[in-house]
Write a protein that holds these residues in place. Sequence first.
Motif, PDB file in Angstrom:
ATOM      1  N   ASN A 147       6.759 -21.368  62.964  1.00 29.92           N
ATOM      2  CA  ASN A 147       6.291 -20.106  63.538  1.00 29.92           C
ATOM      3  C   ASN A 147       6.081 -20.169  65.047  1.00 29.92           C
ATOM      4  O   ASN A 147       5.738 -19.167  65.659  1.00 29.92           O
ATOM      5  CB  ASN A 147       5.025 -19.635  62.816  1.00 29.92           C
ATOM      6  N   LYS A 177       9.577 -17.907  67.484  1.00 22.94           N
ATOM      7  CA  LYS A 177       9.124 -16.985  68.524  1.00 22.94           C
ATOM      8  C   LYS A 177       9.666 -17.401  69.885  1.00 22.94           C
ATOM      9  O   LYS A 177       9.962 -16.566  70.736  1.00 22.94           O
ATOM     10  CB  LYS A 177       7.602 -16.918  68.571  1.00 22.94           C
ATOM     11  N   ARG A 207       3.200  -5.698  55.010  1.00 24.19           N
ATOM     12  CA  ARG A 207       3.231  -6.284  56.343  1.00 24.19           C
ATOM     13  C   ARG A 207       3.622  -5.187  57.315  1.00 24.19           C
ATOM     14  O   ARG A 207       4.777  -5.051  57.690  1.00 24.19           O
ATOM     15  CB  ARG A 207       4.191  -7.475  56.369  1.00 24.19           C
ATOM     16  N   ASP A 227       2.449  -1.299  62.582  1.00 25.76           N
ATOM     17  CA  ASP A 227       1.848  -0.249  63.419  1.00 25.76           C
ATOM     18  C   ASP A 227       1.222  -0.784  64.712  1.00 25.76           C
ATOM     19  O   ASP A 227       1.318  -0.166  65.771  1.00 25.76           O
ATOM     20  CB  ASP A 227       0.799   0.539  62.608  1.00 25.76           C
ATOM     21  N   PRO A 261      -6.447  -9.265  64.542  1.00 26.05           N
ATOM     22  CA  PRO A 261      -5.708 -10.200  65.410  1.00 26.05           C
ATOM     23  C   PRO A 261      -4.362 -10.596  64.806  1.00 26.05           C
ATOM     24  O   PRO A 261      -4.174 -11.727  64.351  1.00 26.05           O
ATOM     25  CB  PRO A 261      -6.659 -11.384  65.558  1.00 26.05           C
ATOM     26  N   VAL A 263      -0.737 -11.853  64.418  1.00 24.95           N
ATOM     27  CA  VAL A 263       0.098 -12.839  65.114  1.00 24.95           C
ATOM     28  C   VAL A 263       1.336 -12.140  65.695  1.00 24.95           C
ATOM     29  O   VAL A 263       1.620 -12.227  66.892  1.00 24.95           O
ATOM     30  CB  VAL A 263       0.513 -13.962  64.130  1.00 24.95           C
ATOM     31  N   VAL A 294      -6.239 -11.902  54.559  1.00 30.88           N
ATOM     32  CA  VAL A 294      -5.196 -11.561  55.543  1.00 30.88           C
ATOM     33  C   VAL A 294      -4.073 -10.734  54.921  1.00 30.88           C
ATOM     34  O   VAL A 294      -3.678  -9.698  55.456  1.00 30.88           O
ATOM     35  CB  VAL A 294      -4.652 -12.841  56.214  1.00 30.88           C
TER      36      VAL A 294
HETATM   37  N1  EPU Z   1      -0.739  -6.033  60.069  1.00 33.30           N
HETATM   38  C1  EPU Z   1      -0.880  -4.668  60.176  1.00 33.30           C
HETATM   39  N2  EPU Z   1      -0.219  -4.027  61.179  1.00 33.30           N
HETATM   40  C2  EPU Z   1       0.562  -4.694  62.084  1.00 33.30           C
HETATM   41  C3  EPU Z   1       0.698  -6.089  61.973  1.00 33.30           C
HETATM   42  C4  EPU Z   1       0.030  -6.734  60.953  1.00 33.30           C
HETATM   43  O1  EPU Z   1      -1.564  -4.027  59.390  1.00 33.30           O
HETATM   44  O2  EPU Z   1       1.125  -4.055  62.976  1.00 33.30           O
HETATM   45  C5  EPU Z   1      -1.440  -6.729  58.993  1.00 33.30           C
HETATM   46  C6  EPU Z   1      -0.449  -7.337  57.999  1.00 33.30           C
HETATM   47  O3  EPU Z   1      -0.056  -6.386  57.044  1.00 33.30           O
HETATM   48  C7  EPU Z   1      -1.249  -8.478  57.420  1.00 33.30           C
HETATM   49  C8  EPU Z   1      -2.138  -8.925  58.588  1.00 33.30           C
HETATM   50  O4  EPU Z   1      -2.133  -7.840  59.514  1.00 33.30           O
HETATM   51  O5  EPU Z   1      -2.041  -8.015  56.384  1.00 33.30           O
HETATM   52  C9  EPU Z   1      -1.697 -10.177  59.293  1.00 33.30           C
HETATM   53  O6  EPU Z   1      -0.385 -10.058  59.773  1.00 33.30           O
HETATM   54  P1  EPU Z   1       0.153 -10.842  61.048  1.00 33.30           P
HETATM   55  O7  EPU Z   1       0.839  -9.855  61.910  1.00 33.30           O
HETATM   56  O8  EPU Z   1      -0.917 -11.688  61.639  1.00 33.30           O
HETATM   57  O9  EPU Z   1       1.209 -11.809  60.388  1.00 33.30           O
HETATM   58  P2  EPU Z   1       2.747 -11.999  60.736  1.00 33.30           P
HETATM   59  O10 EPU Z   1       2.915 -12.089  62.209  1.00 33.30           O
HETATM   60  O11 EPU Z   1       3.566 -11.031  59.991  1.00 33.30           O
HETATM   61  C10 EPU Z   1       2.592 -14.610  60.785  1.00 33.30           C
HETATM   62  C11 EPU Z   1       3.301 -15.752  60.124  1.00 33.30           C
HETATM   63  C12 EPU Z   1       2.870 -15.858  58.672  1.00 33.30           C
HETATM   64  C13 EPU Z   1       1.370 -16.038  58.623  1.00 33.30           C
HETATM   65  C14 EPU Z   1       0.678 -14.893  59.359  1.00 33.30           C
HETATM   66  C15 EPU Z   1      -0.819 -15.042  59.446  1.00 33.30           C
HETATM   67  C16 EPU Z   1       5.395 -15.850  61.261  1.00 33.30           C
HETATM   68  C17 EPU Z   1       6.862 -15.680  61.206  1.00 33.30           C
HETATM   69  N3  EPU Z   1       4.734 -15.556  60.185  1.00 33.30           N
HETATM   70  O12 EPU Z   1       3.007 -13.419  60.105  1.00 33.30           O
HETATM   71  O13 EPU Z   1       3.485 -17.008  58.156  1.00 33.30           O
HETATM   72  O14 EPU Z   1       0.958 -16.074  57.272  1.00 33.30           O
HETATM   73  O15 EPU Z   1       1.191 -14.804  60.706  1.00 33.30           O
HETATM   74  O16 EPU Z   1      -1.145 -16.213  60.074  1.00 33.30           O
HETATM   75  O17 EPU Z   1       4.846 -16.279  62.262  1.00 33.30           O
HETATM   76  C18 EPU Z   1       4.904 -18.206  56.726  1.00 33.30           C
HETATM   77  O18 EPU Z   1       5.094 -18.999  57.647  1.00 33.30           O
HETATM   78  O19 EPU Z   1       5.323 -18.417  55.586  1.00 33.30           O
HETATM   79  C19 EPU Z   1       4.159 -16.994  56.959  1.00 33.30           C
HETATM   80  C20 EPU Z   1       4.119 -16.011  56.085  1.00 33.30           C
END
Ligand code: EPU
Length: 419
Positions: free
Chosen positions: A23, A27, A122, A125, A162, A164, A327
């Motif tokens: 991850n 990026k 996921r 927004d 927060p 990611v 999360v």
């Molecule tokens: N969320 C929203 N709106 C947004 C963005 C996120 O509601 O605009 C919500 C999501 O629905 C979720 C929460 O916020 O419920 C967390 O989402 P986040 O954006 O933090 O996660 P991500 O960026 O989609 C990354 C990792 C995940 C890891 C999460 C949390 C990558 C490619 N993926 O996902 O890793 O679980 O952060 O730490 O970086 C994995 O590696 O297998 C994996 C799933």
Amino acid sequence: MDRFVVRAGRPLEGEVTVSGAKNAALKQMAASLLARGRTVLRNVPEIADVAVMAEVLEAIGATVTRPEPAVLLIDVPDEIVPEAPYDLVTRMRASINVLGPLLGRCGRARVALPGGDNIGRRKLDMHFRGLEAMGASFVRRHGFIEATTPGLIGARTVLDFPSVGATENILTAAVLAEGTTIIENAAREPEIVDLAEFLIRMGATILGAGSPTITVVGVSELTPIEHEVVGDRIEAGTFLMACGIAGGEVEINGTRLEHLDLVVMKLGEMGLKVSPTAHGLWARSDGRLSAVDIATLPFPGFGTDFMPLAVTLLAVAQGTAIVTENVFDGRFGFVDELLRLGADIHTEGRHAVVRGVDRLSGAPVRALDVRAGAALVLAGLAADGETVVHDPYHVDRGYVNLAAKLASLGADVHRTTSP
Ligand code: EPU
């Protein structure tokens, strides 16, 4: 048929080295689009998701080569095509990370919308809201998000969680925007810090990465650089949990204690001994661990990616634990597979009650996502008979040779590959 085949055996023993963090690498690959010329990334994990991101970058016009297994050369030309196609985005959600760099560099982007997911909703927004505040407009058309801007202008964004991905997209758009961008309630994961360090070395001005407030002062141009990707803390955590499940004594190189503080603390409460070494971590388990309650939170909390592994460890620990997933809203799907192995787990919404059993009982099971798949492989280390984990490609998305690395510690695990 491809699958992992696992049998419980002797306690683990020896040293293992983690690869670069998936991850972080993904990026940084996307952020390389911000600079014309050759970016060199080292310590890049040789996993399926990196191959997909390479295809995304090639679709955009970059050339990606891998002269050595852990090294990527990314050549970005003057002219790029700011579009990420559907077939690649559906194969890997992290493709959405090209949105910020494309908007910053080209002022427009067309990125397919990712569909459903195995770990819950996921939404995007917060990505859109942060970029809109900077002057981007979004239209959804034919399954794509089409973004345009006459020129990004720095703005203050308060994330409601927060996230990611949202932090990364806003950060990578802001580095070339005019003026100052402030991201409040930003994600603090080590992969965000590594991305910021990568961007700073390219010439960006970023303050506060790793804290809840990130400030970016836009610059007019970035220069490509050479960078070593941070070690994979989730892979390191996987080996710690494996040691807890199988017993034994291991050294895990290529990671840092401060990336795993809460995981190490919880494992310590369970009875696993962990201490830092010059190159990473040392761990020893002297017997069956004791149950502790766990609640996932964004970093520096107990990461959601460790949750399926922790549930597996608790499934064979002494006592009962409550695990709360804060999360993602659908991350307990893998529990049905653990039940097939004889675990005693009851889930209700965001909570799981895990009653530890003495032993699991080997059976065929199916990996549903990368971490759940790894968790099932670990479950096999505490199961009588043979555990066969189908759909191992989920695990290949995030782990370099998980079976071979566990086998190097003495575990009876192998991965069969169809011709
Ligand atoms: N969320 C929203 N709106 C947004 C963005 C996120 O509601 O605009 C919500 C999501 O629905 C979720 C929460 O916020 O419920 C967390 O989402 P986040 O954006 O933090 O996660 P991500 O960026 O989609 C990354 C990792 C995940 C890891 C999460 C949390 C990558 C490619 N993926 O996902 O890793 O679980 O952060 O730490 O970086 C994995 O590696 O297998 C994996 C799933």
